[in-house]
Motif scaffolding. Sequence first.
Motif, mmCIF file in Angstrom:
data_model
loop_
_atom_site.group_PDB
_atom_site.id
_atom_site.type_symbol
_atom_site.label_atom_id
_atom_site.label_comp_id
_atom_site.label_asym_id
_atom_site.label_seq_id
_atom_site.Cartn_x
_atom_site.Cartn_y
_atom_site.Cartn_z
ATOM 1 N N THR A 138 68.842 25.505 18.977
ATOM 2 C CA THR A 138 69.759 26.401 18.769
ATOM 3 C C THR A 138 69.895 26.488 17.116
ATOM 4 O O THR A 138 69.539 25.008 16.758
ATOM 5 N N GLY A 154 73.399 30.127 19.166
ATOM 6 C CA GLY A 154 72.063 29.499 20.552
ATOM 7 C C GLY A 154 72.026 30.548 21.663
ATOM 8 O O GLY A 154 70.759 29.759 21.900
ATOM 9 N N SER A 155 73.175 31.735 21.548
ATOM 10 C CA SER A 155 72.978 32.587 23.164
ATOM 11 C C SER A 155 71.898 32.829 22.304
ATOM 12 O O SER A 155 70.942 33.476 23.845
ATOM 13 N N PHE A 180 73.124 20.918 16.003
ATOM 14 C CA PHE A 180 73.662 20.228 17.388
ATOM 15 C C PHE A 180 72.193 19.567 18.380
ATOM 16 O O PHE A 180 72.528 19.758 18.620
ATOM 17 N N THR A 226 75.767 28.661 27.802
ATOM 18 C CA THR A 226 77.453 28.622 27.691
ATOM 19 C C THR A 226 77.609 28.888 29.476
ATOM 20 O O THR A 226 76.372 29.919 30.075
HETATM 21 C C1 FAD Z 1 77.036 18.437 21.124
HETATM 22 C C2 FAD Z 1 76.234 19.079 21.132
HETATM 23 C C3 FAD Z 1 75.264 19.029 21.786
HETATM 24 C C4 FAD Z 1 73.495 20.159 21.870
HETATM 25 N N1 FAD Z 1 72.891 19.481 21.802
HETATM 26 C C5 FAD Z 1 71.616 20.565 21.758
HETATM 27 C C6 FAD Z 1 70.143 20.028 21.866
HETATM 28 O O1 FAD Z 1 69.836 18.700 21.983
HETATM 29 N N2 FAD Z 1 69.049 21.362 21.777
HETATM 30 C C7 FAD Z 1 69.819 22.423 21.378
HETATM 31 O O2 FAD Z 1 68.540 23.071 21.284
HETATM 32 N N3 FAD Z 1 70.952 22.759 21.510
HETATM 33 C C8 FAD Z 1 71.792 21.650 21.296
HETATM 34 N N4 FAD Z 1 73.030 22.213 22.067
HETATM 35 C C9 FAD Z 1 73.768 23.874 21.246
HETATM 36 C C10 FAD Z 1 74.572 24.618 22.503
HETATM 37 O O3 FAD Z 1 73.707 24.698 23.789
HETATM 38 C C11 FAD Z 1 75.188 25.929 21.660
HETATM 39 O O4 FAD Z 1 75.748 24.689 21.308
HETATM 40 C C12 FAD Z 1 75.159 26.470 22.623
HETATM 41 O O5 FAD Z 1 74.007 27.377 23.297
HETATM 42 C C13 FAD Z 1 76.478 27.517 22.550
HETATM 43 O O6 FAD Z 1 75.360 28.244 21.024
HETATM 44 P P1 FAD Z 1 75.964 28.509 19.282
HETATM 45 O O7 FAD Z 1 76.984 27.335 19.895
HETATM 46 O O8 FAD Z 1 75.042 28.979 18.289
HETATM 47 O O9 FAD Z 1 77.473 29.917 20.074
HETATM 48 P P2 FAD Z 1 77.308 31.059 20.269
HETATM 49 O O10 FAD Z 1 76.038 31.317 20.646
HETATM 50 O O11 FAD Z 1 77.938 31.640 18.906
HETATM 51 O O12 FAD Z 1 78.524 31.544 21.184
HETATM 52 C C14 FAD Z 1 80.111 31.547 20.962
HETATM 53 C C15 FAD Z 1 80.521 32.291 21.859
HETATM 54 O O13 FAD Z 1 80.227 33.328 21.818
HETATM 55 C C16 FAD Z 1 79.545 33.569 23.481
HETATM 56 N N5 FAD Z 1 78.718 34.659 23.539
HETATM 57 C C17 FAD Z 1 77.216 35.053 22.785
HETATM 58 N N6 FAD Z 1 76.906 35.589 23.169
HETATM 59 C C18 FAD Z 1 77.576 36.352 23.979
HETATM 60 C C19 FAD Z 1 77.477 36.913 25.447
HETATM 61 N N7 FAD Z 1 76.228 37.730 25.322
HETATM 62 N N8 FAD Z 1 77.773 37.257 26.323
HETATM 63 C C20 FAD Z 1 79.075 36.339 26.438
HETATM 64 N N9 FAD Z 1 78.991 36.102 25.813
HETATM 65 C C21 FAD Z 1 78.469 35.081 24.563
HETATM 66 C C22 FAD Z 1 78.941 31.979 24.316
HETATM 67 O O14 FAD Z 1 80.033 32.379 25.374
HETATM 68 C C23 FAD Z 1 79.839 31.698 23.536
HETATM 69 O O15 FAD Z 1 82.060 31.086 24.326
HETATM 70 C C24 FAD Z 1 74.620 21.410 21.532
HETATM 71 C C25 FAD Z 1 75.226 21.689 21.260
HETATM 72 C C26 FAD Z 1 76.776 20.382 21.187
HETATM 73 C C27 FAD Z 1 78.044 20.516 20.503
#
Ligand code: FAD
Length: 415
Positions: free
Chosen positions: A128, A133-134, A158, A371
């Motif tokens: 991420t 992250g997505s 994260f 997610t």
């Molecule tokens: C405590 C914690 C620990 C974590 N540990 C790790 C780790 O060890 N390593 C690591 O790499 N990551 C880690 N993560 C990151 C986590 O995997 C990401 O937060 C997650 O994948 C979502 O990415 P984002 O937060 O950037 O949200 P975004 O990607 O910005 O998404 C925001 C919203 O938009 C939605 N969305 C985005 N694109 C689409 C689409 N195409 N269709 C439908 N909906 C969509 C998502 O479902 C979400 O609801 C961690 C996160 C937390 C909070």
Amino acid sequence: MFDFIMTKEQKKLRDEARAFTKWVPKQLILDMDAEKVQFPHEYLQEAGRRNLLGLRIPKELGGRGLSWVDGSIVAEEIGVASYSLGCLWGVGADIVCEAISLFGNEELKQAVLVPLLKGETFAAEGLTEPRGGSDFFGSTTYARKDGGDWIINGQKRFIVGAEGADWFLVYAVTDPNAPPHKRITAFIVPRTQGVESKYIYGLMGMRGGGAGRLLLKDVRVPERYALNGINGGFDVFVQMMIPERLGAAALTIGAVRPAIEIATRYTSKRKAFGLPIQSFQAVGFKVADCVMLLDAARSMVYSTCLAVDSGKVHPNRVRRMVSQAKKFVTESAWEIANNSMQVVGGIGYTNVYPLERIVRDIRLSMIWVGTNEIMQLIIQNEWYKEYFKVLSKEDVRDVESDALNADAKDEKIYE
Ligand SMILES: Cc1cc2nc3c(=O)[nH]c(=O)nc-3n(C[C@H](O)[C@H](O)[C@H](O)COP(=O)(O)OP(=O)(O)OC[C@H]3O[C@@H](n4cnc5c(N)ncnc54)[C@H](O)[C@@H]3O)c2cc1C
């Protein structure tokens, strides 16, 4: 996992994991939740001493060469002590070690993997980025070639274990002009010059696992530290989504299980209107639904583990099953945690019971490791592909033609 499916050996394995979970000091759990501990080194060291890290890794590298079913039996028990500890157990040993074991060269296996499995060193995984992250393939962390090395620049967000890890699995763009599945490389990066971690997040739950920002500034890594070669990161990513999501699902079952047990004990003792509250259907039915969801979640994890273990199920179907397990288990876990708190009433919302921590921890499960919306996307894509390529061609009864007016072709308008 269900005891009735376990062999004698599997029950022994489960009991070994239970003994480790019982070993975890209460104070460690409390200190992590209070963020007095940023990274619980001693927990992973103890897991290593007990040979409970990287269970599916071959024995000759220090693992146990076990199956996915075995691994999920252990994962459920590991999740029980705290979801945050379970996550650390999973990230370093299950994900990073498995990546090295499957895609790394002999040097990485001996110098990095072996000490990781002994609990002497620790690893974290960086996918991420602050920008998202997505949209993994939109990654902006990049690496440029410099002689026999690659220089990495970028940021990850994260990252569990950013604080505390000695090694990082970092995905970086190495060929920006190539299509998404050919542009990314998975590097094994030591905590070396240019690697900086920042422990900056005030997390709702899942505390004390070292989740932080990872900054990479002109970090020099030898080319031989690239898993599956340069631009080979796509295959690593796809393969690692199995331990990432199926492993998380198995841990989540364990992490939420105590909530039902607490709710069951409480509702059988607590009285209102002269009766144990368990006898009010509004209470007892909630507990019943929790138990049903937990068993359904277990069944899903179990069948998915069998599919992966068989090695015979098409990878696209495995991808769908893993995504379904992740989504179903985590949404069930959220409902279980929430309803367990509900039937315990006001005291469940306090720190007299650990329910409030479990609720805070479990909420993350629907967000991380992809997610649940991304899980839906995968399920949808894989299902349509599989249906039209495979299932629609199977020799089964054509139920669509069983309607009275099934041959009213003029009424079957699609455009
Ligand atoms: C405590 C914690 C620990 C974590 N540990 C790790 C780790 O060890 N390593 C690591 O790499 N990551 C880690 N993560 C990151 C986590 O995997 C990401 O937060 C997650 O994948 C979502 O990415 P984002 O937060 O950037 O949200 P975004 O990607 O910005 O998404 C925001 C919203 O938009 C939605 N969305 C985005 N694109 C689409 C689409 N195409 N269709 C439908 N909906 C969509 C998502 O479902 C979400 O609801 C961690 C996160 C937390 C909070």
